[in-house]
Motif scaffolding. Structure first.
Motif: not given
Ligand code: TXA
Ligand code: MG
Length: 350
Positions: A185-196
């Motif tokens: 249903e949904l993707i929340l965009d919070g930018g790139p993830t810091p640990v990866g």
């Protein structure tokens, strides 16, 4: 487990099956986005959200039909259990039973953070969430969007990495859309993830802690805090029994990954270049070799920075149409152990 039609009839919310495509919303992870995401979780829907490690594909961990949809959306084998995410360690008793003092100490030391603990399962957690196991994997992620979402939804959130099964984990919202558009249903965009890279998985149910998956917390840090930590190889039968995820190929781009010794990259790419195939060479050294159809990527000497970029790099090379990725091994210390684990799995024959 068969999908219960009885459950379906009782459900008020999203369809139990993804066979009917859904429209996937992409929203910024601001207040309004998080509020909408919490509504979706409460209605048994699926939301991809950022954590400090990678994006997770979240559903209400206590709702059997919601969790079943995670497996369908990812094409994930039902026997591969999910990690349950909490907003704080104080909520542990809702999902884990008989939490030992030792486990509480580890949680206090490393949460919030990229460490998942395997503990005895509480009855409230359905067996679909744990892949039929009597243990449950739990963590408190270190990301404000994840905390806000779990709190607003008011339930623990089960979330595997938000990739199609077998693909590299997503570290950006765009990666999630590439894999799961029309299925959630949904993707929340919070930018790139810091640990990866994904969390370290530590089994706390045995005599001594057992490392099931190297991840964002280095083994050295665990040993410093806990004393002896046992480690088992991926092919080990005991480990495969206790961590079903080890049975499956993982992290693989579409291109073939070939792992070589440091310094051996230039020689290793030659046969493919001679055959006219598009090849990438990934090294921590400066590479001066230039050839048509050769893509060179120099990765950071700092293994923390290397880990942050690894999955994005594999996806980028796929998109560029590279057919073979030759990667030079990195030192197996700190996050280097995690990087090598993911590279070996990506290089393993399917
Ligand atoms: O960083 C992460 O761990 C990310 C973010 C979203 O939290 N999640 C993630 O989930 O990587 P997933 O499903 O891709 O990997 C979970 C791993 C699998 O190898 C699974 O087999 C193992 O944890 N696992 C889950 N529950 C377990 C259990 N009860 N016993 C042993 N292993 C378990
Ligand atoms: Mg995964």
């Amino acid at each position: 487990m068969a999908q219960g039609d009885g459950c379906q009839a009782l459900l008020v919310g999203y369809p139990v099956s993804v066979n009917a495509p859904v429209r996937t919303e992409l929203l910024q992870a601001d207040e309004a986005g998080i509020r909408r995401a919490a509504d979706v979780i409460r209605a048994h829907g699926l939301v991809a959200f950022p954590t400090e490690t990678v994006y997770g594909l979240g559903a209400n961990a206590l709702s059997e039909p919601a969790v079943l949809r995670i497996f369908e959306a990812k094409d994930r084998p039902r026997g591969n259990p999910l990690i349950v995410h909490l907003a704080e360690a104080a909520q542990l008793a809702t999902v884990a039973a008989d939490v030992s003092t030792r486990a509480r100490d580890v949680a206090a030391r490393f949460w919030p953070g990229p460490l998942t603990l395997v503990l005895p399962r509480a009855a409230a957690v359905p067996l679909v969430t744990t892949g039929g196991l009597d243990t449950v994997a739990v963590r408190v992620p270190d990301h404000p969007v994840a905390w806000a979402l779990i709190e607003a939804a008011g339930v623990p959130i089960a979330a595997p990495s938000a990739n199609r099964s077998g693909r590299p984990s997503p570290t950006r919202a765009g990666h999630v859309r590439d894999d799961l558009d029309g299925r959630i249903e949904l993707i929340l965009d919070g930018g790139p993830t810091p640990v990866g890279v994904e969390s370290t998985v530590l089994d706390m149910t045995g005599e001594s802690p057992l490392l099931l998956r190297p991840g964002g917390v280095p083994l050295e840090a665990l040993r410093e805090a806990l004393g002896p930590v046992r480690v088992v190889a991926g092919a080990d039968h005991e480990a495969a029994g206790r961590s079903p995820g080890l049975r499956y190929r993982h992290y693989a781009p579409r291109a073939e990954v070939v792992l070589v010794d440091p310094g051996a990259g230039e020689t290793a790419v030659q046969p493919w270049l001679a055959a006219g195939r598009p090849v990438a060479l990934v090294s921590q050294r400066l590479i001066t070799l230039e050839r048509p159809r050769l893509t060179v990527r120099v990765m950071p000497a700092d293994l923390v920075a290397y880990a942050r970029d690894l999955f994005a790099l594999l996806r980028e090379l796929d998109t560029a149409g590279v057919e073979i990725i030759v990667v030079e091994a990195v030192p197996e210390r700190g996050l280097g152990r995690t990087i090598m684990d993911r590279l070996r799995r990506a290089a393993a024959p399917s």
